[in-house]
Design a protein around this motif. Structure first.
Motif, PDB file in Angstrom:
ATOM      1  N   GLU A 129       0.715  -1.306  -0.081  1.00  0.00           N
ATOM      2  CA  GLU A 129      -0.194  -0.080  -0.154  1.00  0.00           C
ATOM      3  C   GLU A 129       0.848   1.312  -0.015  1.00  0.00           C
ATOM      4  N   GLY A 130       2.297   1.340   0.342  1.00  0.00           N
ATOM      5  CA  GLY A 130       3.077   2.205   0.614  1.00  0.00           C
ATOM      6  C   GLY A 130       3.049   2.931   1.597  1.00  0.00           C
ATOM      7  N   TYR A 131       1.976   2.463   2.847  1.00  0.00           N
ATOM      8  CA  TYR A 131       2.120   2.914   4.045  1.00  0.00           C
ATOM      9  C   TYR A 131       1.759   1.931   5.110  1.00  0.00           C
ATOM     10  N   THR A 132       1.487   2.225   6.199  1.00  0.00           N
ATOM     11  CA  THR A 132       1.296   1.358   7.344  1.00  0.00           C
ATOM     12  C   THR A 132       0.319   2.257   8.413  1.00  0.00           C
ATOM     13  N   SER A 160      -7.671   4.567   4.059  1.00  0.00           N
ATOM     14  CA  SER A 160      -7.044   3.659   3.006  1.00  0.00           C
ATOM     15  C   SER A 160      -7.510   4.332   1.371  1.00  0.00           C
ATOM     16  N   GLU A 161      -8.265   5.207   1.591  1.00  0.00           N
ATOM     17  CA  GLU A 161      -8.882   5.639   0.272  1.00  0.00           C
ATOM     18  C   GLU A 161      -8.260   7.237  -0.047  1.00  0.00           C
ATOM     19  N   GLU A 162      -7.777   8.017   0.863  1.00  0.00           N
ATOM     20  CA  GLU A 162      -7.365   9.199   0.680  1.00  0.00           C
ATOM     21  C   GLU A 162      -5.978   9.568   1.364  1.00  0.00           C
ATOM     22  N   VAL A 163      -5.867   9.285   2.607  1.00  0.00           N
ATOM     23  CA  VAL A 163      -4.577  10.088   3.509  1.00  0.00           C
ATOM     24  C   VAL A 163      -3.557   8.814   3.442  1.00  0.00           C
ATOM     25  N   GLY A 164      -3.690   7.834   3.333  1.00  0.00           N
ATOM     26  CA  GLY A 164      -2.492   6.827   3.330  1.00  0.00           C
ATOM     27  C   GLY A 164      -1.817   7.001   1.971  1.00  0.00           C
ATOM     28  N   PRO A 165      -2.704   7.037   0.937  1.00  0.00           N
ATOM     29  CA  PRO A 165      -1.881   6.966  -0.398  1.00  0.00           C
ATOM     30  C   PRO A 165      -1.357   8.429  -0.585  1.00  0.00           C
ATOM     31  N   GLU A 205       2.805   9.108  -1.565  1.00  0.00           N
ATOM     32  CA  GLU A 205       3.135   9.875  -2.492  1.00  0.00           C
ATOM     33  C   GLU A 205       4.119  11.109  -2.211  1.00  0.00           C
ATOM     34  N   ALA A 206       3.589  11.572  -1.199  1.00  0.00           N
ATOM     35  CA  ALA A 206       4.245  12.970  -0.364  1.00  0.00           C
ATOM     36  C   ALA A 206       5.735  12.472   0.022  1.00  0.00           C
TER      37      ALA A 206
END
Length: 293
Positions: free
Chosen positions: A217-220, A265-270, A274-275
């Motif tokens: 996912e790129g984050y946890t 999962s839908e907004e802040v994590g991705p 990316e940041a």
């Protein structure tokens, strides 16, 4: 029930603070090594005991926070005052961090160029998502918040720089563990050899889960009742600076009401992933996971 060291302001709920335990600033597990300077370690442990919200600390309070005997604390605080690392005003005989500690902190902060490079990226993320974005590093047995960016025109929630969060129940701690190589994780376990076996096994399980989540996912994040604070939710992404010997964690957080698991999962994590990827491109760094064994 776990308590948070994060203060919620203007949220309609009372301020709640995580109680400090005497073992948080305890001596590390390798203090028996003959090369280990116990007096120096105790002096640094005293400096670490101070929090941003403290209105000074007396010798008794320092002793209670660090587990160092009060007579020893008295000798060490006298020495730290003489060297300028503490100041001792007349009011209630309280100690505060002194100019030498401030100078040392400023020198350390200036040496990490990635923080200033990341600043506009993290501020944009905070403004776009309405979350508080921050950097945390491992400090002894906790994750220490070292820099934070609030959403513009918002003061409803913040994590004060200097607060420490548990490694195994915070998203930033999970991200840190997930980025450790096999060799780094072995050293981490060795440094915590005095911990219960079930906690060490939990660290291993968290590391494995975090590594998989970051790859996928790129984050946890730490979800539900496993979070150290039931009122705060956060996502985190590891980053490995070239000028540090271990990873740090970028995080985006808010109240649980404002930042649900679904929104993460839908907004802040991705968006956080990316940041941090943008920061890596700007600094020429690879993924924090590439060194994992």
């Amino acid at each position: 029930m776990r308590f948070s060291s994060i203060r919620l302001v203007n949220s309609g709920s009372p301020e709640r603070a995580r109680p400090q335990t005497d073992t948080e600033n305890a001596m590390p597990a390798d203090s028996s090594d003959k090369r280990f300077a116990n007096t120096l370690a105790r002096g640094l442990t005293i400096l670490r005991a101070f929090r941003p919200t403290d209105d000074g600390l007396g010798n008794l309070e320092i002793s209670e926070r660090t587990g160092i005997p009060r007579p020893t604390v008295s000798r060490l605080t006298f020495t730290l005052c003489a060297l300028g690392y503490l100041t001792h005003g007349r009011r209630h005989d309280k100690y505060r961090l002194g100019p030498a500690a401030l100078a040392l902190g400023n020198i350390a902060a200036a040496s990490f160029a990635f923080v200033e490079i990341a600043s506009p990226v993290m501020q944009r993320l905070a403004d776009a998502t309405g979350t508080l974005t921050a950097i945390s590093i491992k400090d002894d047995r906790r994750m220490l918040l070292t820099r934070a960016w609030r959403p513009v025109n918002s003061s409803s929630i913040w994590l004060d720089v200097g607060y420490r969060m548990p490694l195994h129940t915070s998203s930033s701690g999970k991200a840190y563990l997930g980025a450790l190589s096999d060799e780094e994780f072995a050293r981490f376990l060795e440094s915590r050899g005095d911990e219960p076996e079930d906690l060490l096994a939990e660290f291993a399980a968290i590391r494995t889960a975090a590594h998989g989540e970051i790859l996928a996912e790129g984050y946890t994040q730490v979800r539900g009742e496993d979070r150290f604070s039931e009122t705060i939710n956060a996502a985190a992404v590891p980053y490995r600076p070239s000028d540090l010997g271990e990873p740090v964690a970028f995080l985006a957080s808010s109240t649980s009401q404002q930042l649900s698991d679904q929104r993460i999962s839908e907004e802040v994590g991705p968006a956080l992933a990316e940041a941090v990827a943008e920061v890596r491109r700007m600094t020429g760094q690879q993924s924090a996971l590439v060194v994992k064994g």
